[in-house]
Structures are given as structure tokens and as C-alpha cells.
Design an enzyme around this catalytic site. Structure first.
Site, PDB file in Angstrom:
ATOM      1  N   ASP A  46      15.111   2.118   9.215  1.00 22.17           N
ATOM      2  CA  ASP A  46      14.133   1.358  10.010  1.00 22.17           C
ATOM      3  C   ASP A  46      13.430   2.379  10.907  1.00 22.17           C
ATOM      4  OD1 ASP A  46      12.868  -0.179  12.062  1.00 22.17           O
ATOM      5  OD2 ASP A  46      14.287  -1.815  11.715  1.00 22.17           O
ATOM      6  N   ILE A  82      -7.125  -5.419   1.145  1.00 17.04           N
ATOM      7  CA  ILE A  82      -6.684  -4.849  -0.138  1.00 17.04           C
ATOM      8  C   ILE A  82      -5.927  -5.927  -0.913  1.00 17.04           C
ATOM      9  CG2 ILE A  82      -5.338  -3.022  -1.253  1.00 17.04           C
ATOM     10  CD1 ILE A  82      -7.819  -2.033   0.407  1.00 17.04           C
ATOM     11  N   ILE A  95       0.835  -1.203   0.000  1.00 16.26           N
ATOM     12  CA  ILE A  95       0.000   0.000   0.000  1.00 16.26           C
ATOM     13  C   ILE A  95       0.870   1.253   0.000  1.00 16.26           C
ATOM     14  CG2 ILE A  95      -1.556   1.375   1.474  1.00 16.26           C
ATOM     15  CD1 ILE A  95      -2.984  -1.241   2.203  1.00 16.26           C
ATOM     16  N   LYS A 109      -2.176   0.017  16.531  1.00 11.88           N
ATOM     17  CA  LYS A 109      -2.898   0.913  15.625  1.00 11.88           C
ATOM     18  C   LYS A 109      -3.869   1.836  16.370  1.00 11.88           C
ATOM     19  CE  LYS A 109      -1.187  -0.385  11.569  1.00 11.88           C
ATOM     20  NZ  LYS A 109      -0.319   0.500  10.775  1.00 11.88           N
ATOM     21  N   SER A 159      -3.469   3.349   8.984  1.00 13.47           N
ATOM     22  CA  SER A 159      -3.925   2.603  10.152  1.00 13.47           C
ATOM     23  C   SER A 159      -4.459   1.234   9.708  1.00 13.47           C
ATOM     24  CB  SER A 159      -5.002   3.442  10.858  1.00 13.47           C
ATOM     25  OG  SER A 159      -5.435   2.820  12.030  1.00 13.47           O
TER      26      SER A 159
END
Ligand code: HXC
Length: 274
Positions: free
Chosen positions: A71, A195, A26, A166, A148
Site C-alpha cells: 500500500d 479513458i 491505466i 493531484k 496525474s
């Protein structure tokens, strides 16, 4: 008509975005959407090879690109990613805190380090991203967008660590909307549902199957990467100018349908382990 034809090709031509975790999934889709509407794009992530492949794709879309190995658990690495992006691309208008980690495990089987690792990537990483970007966002009256997950609002079996992380990200998003609003900085989150083609969906579909996820949405299907990325662009351009502190569900109605189907399938799948 493709989704991005809804936007002018030069919509963000004088803008720069930095996407954490931008090497894949994403987050890469969001980076590509910004490139498609003319933005210059910084990406950071843990794997140099993956970042390089992503950078090539983004350059192919016409963007100037700055890829930095970082990172998000390391605040100095994030500061370096921000300063390299600013130096090479000339500023920073939007930051997308997208880096995330996940695995399916029931609470009694998560080690202290396992729990901490997901909190460190998702929540502390989001905090580091925000803090490292603050001065630039303040200078440019920019915006921050958090990626999120439905686990922030719904209890999913074997996802307690992700839900805790989250939910913290959502809280941070709202706090920043209040604290940084006076500087003109907007802070929002998007909540992708299932997704297609993502590592996240692959992981949470283990044992329960994809059908459980599609049946858990009102629309009865998975979303596409482009459907999520287009909302990220909309929130980051003048269309979103008066939106802050908002959570936008891009989930086909999953938040309405709930996590019951997944939870029954998951607890059935792991029952023999008990
Ligand atoms: C139990 C596990 C585990 C598992 C790892 N751990 N996998 N515990 N079950 N399946 C524990 C390890 O044993 C270790 O604890 C601790 O977690 C850290 O593991 P490492 O592998 O050393 O950490 P690291 O290499 O940093 O990897 C982080 C990770 C990994 C989160 C564990 O899965 C990762 O990098 N994921 C990135 C990709 C990803 O998850 N993408 C999806 C995100 S989006 P001990 O005690 O043994 O040291 C998403 C949203 C979905 O999930 C929404 C769908 C609707």
C-alpha cells in the site's frame, strides 16, 4: 498498425520499470506497454489476487515480473517493493507513481478521514514512491513519471480532495525535476483525460453520464488505455531524454475545453440533495 509498433520491440530490453497500482487500469496498461517493448516489470498494489492476474498477463508478453503487495501509504512497504524489484529484476530505471483513490463527494460531505485518505494515497503515496526509489534512480540516471489527473488544474464539482492531491503531485513532480536533475534523474507527469474502461472514469461518470465527458474533449471521444501507456513509454525512453519537469496532457483537449459541462451536469444531479 498497433500503437506499440511505433516502438522497436527491444526498445527497453535492458531496463526495469516499477509501477505502483500496477494491478489494474491505466497503471496495468502502462506496465503492459513497457513489457511489450522488452522491459522487465515490477508492479505493486493492495490486492494480491489482482496483482497475480496482472503478473500472468505481463509474463505472457515476455516480461520478467516481480509483483509485491504494498500500500503506497506505507513507506516501508514501498521500500520493500523497490528492494524486491531490484533484487529479482536487477535494478530500476523508471518508476511510475500511479496508485490513486477517488470518490465523488461535495466538500461538505467529505469527512476529515475521507479527505486525508485521498491525499495519503495520491500525494503521500507519490512521495513515498519517489523517496524509496531515489538511490536506484540515481545509480541508473533513471526517471520518475507521475500519473496525474485533470482535477489538478481544473476545478471539478465533488472532486476537491482529488484536485488538492493531484495539484500536490504536480508540484512534487516539478520539485523533483529541480532537486534530482543534477543526478540525471528526470521527473514528469502525464494527465490522462477520460479513458475508456477505467475505474476512474466509471466513478466520475456516475450520475453525469459518459456523454458529458466525451463532450468535454476537443476530440469528442474517450481515450484508450494504449494511448496513455504509449506516452508513458515515449517519456521513459531516449525520445524523452531532454524532457523533465513537464506535464503532458493525454486528454483529447479536455484541458482546453474545461470542466464546465461536468460541473453543470453534476450540480444539477445533486441539486435535490441540497
Ligand atoms: C464520501 C467517502 C466515500 C464517498 C469513501 N469515503 N468513499 N466519503 N463519499 N463516496 C470515505 C470513507 O467514509 C472514510 O472516511 C474514508 O473515505 C476512507 O474510506 P475507506 O473505504 O476506509 O478507505 P480505503 O479502503 O483505503 O479506500 C480508499 C478510497 C477508495 C479512495 C476511499 O475509493 C479506493 O480505494 N479507490 C481506489 C480505486 C479508485 O478510486 N480508482 C480511481 C482513481 S483515478 P470515514 O470518515 O468514514 O472513516 C481517478 C482519476 C479520474 O479517479 C480522472 C477522470 C478524468
Amino acid at each position: 498498425m498497433t500503437l506499440y509498433e511505433c516502438f522497436a520491440a527491444d526498445l527497453l530490453c535492458d531496463r526495469t520499470v516499477l509501477v505502483t497500482g500496477g494491478g489494474s487500469g491505466i497503471n496495468l496498461a502502462i506496465a503492459k506497454a513497457f513489457a511489450t517493448v522488452g522491459a522487465n516489470v515490477g508492479i505493486c498494489g493492495r490486492t494480491a489476487e489482482r496483482l497475480e492476474l496482472a503478473a500472468q498477463e505481463l509474463r505472457g508478453l515476455g516480461a520478467e515480473v516481480c509483483a509485491t503487495v504494498a500500500d503506497v501509504r506505507d513507506p516501508e512497504a514501498l521500500e520493500n517493493a523497490v528492494s524486491r524489484t531490484v533484487q529479482q529484476l536487477g535494478g530500476l530505471d523508471t518508476v511510475v507513481a500511479g496508485a490513486a483513490g477517488n470518490f465523488l463527494a461535495p466538500v461538505e460531505k467529505i469527512s476529515s478521514n475521507g479527505f486525508r485518505t485521498v491525499l495519503a494515497i495520491d500525494l503521500q503515496g507519490a512521495f513515498h514512491t519517489a523517496q524509496a526509489s531515489f538511490q536506484q534512480l540515481k545509480d541508473r540516471r533513471g526517471s520518475i513519471l507521475f500519473v496525474s489527473a485533470p482535477q489538478a488544474h481544473l476545478p471539478f464539482d465533488s472532486q476537491a480532495h482529488v484536485g488538492a492531491a493531484k495539484a500536490g503531485v504536480e508540484s512534487l513532480m516539478r520539485s523533483l525535476a529541480i532537486e534530482w536533475g543534477p543526478y540525471g534523474i528526470r521527473s514528469n507527469s502525464i494527465v490522462p483525460g477520460p479513458i475508456d474502461g477505467t475505474e476512474g472514469l466509471r466513478r466520475v461518470s456516475e450520475q453525469v453520464g459518459l456523454d458529458t465527458w466525451t463532450a468535454s474533449t476537443a476530440l469528442g471521444r474517450c481515450g484508450t488505455l494504449e494511448e496513455v501507456a504509449a506516452v508513458a513509454v515515449a517519456l521513459s525512453c531516449p525520445l524523452g531524454g531532454f524532457i523533465t519537469g513537464a506535464r503532458i496532457d493525454v486528454d483529447g483537449g479536455l484541458a482546453l475545453c474545461g470542466s464546465g459541462l461536468f460541473n453543470r451536469a453534476r450540480s444539477g444531479a445533486r441539486a435535490p440533495l441540497l
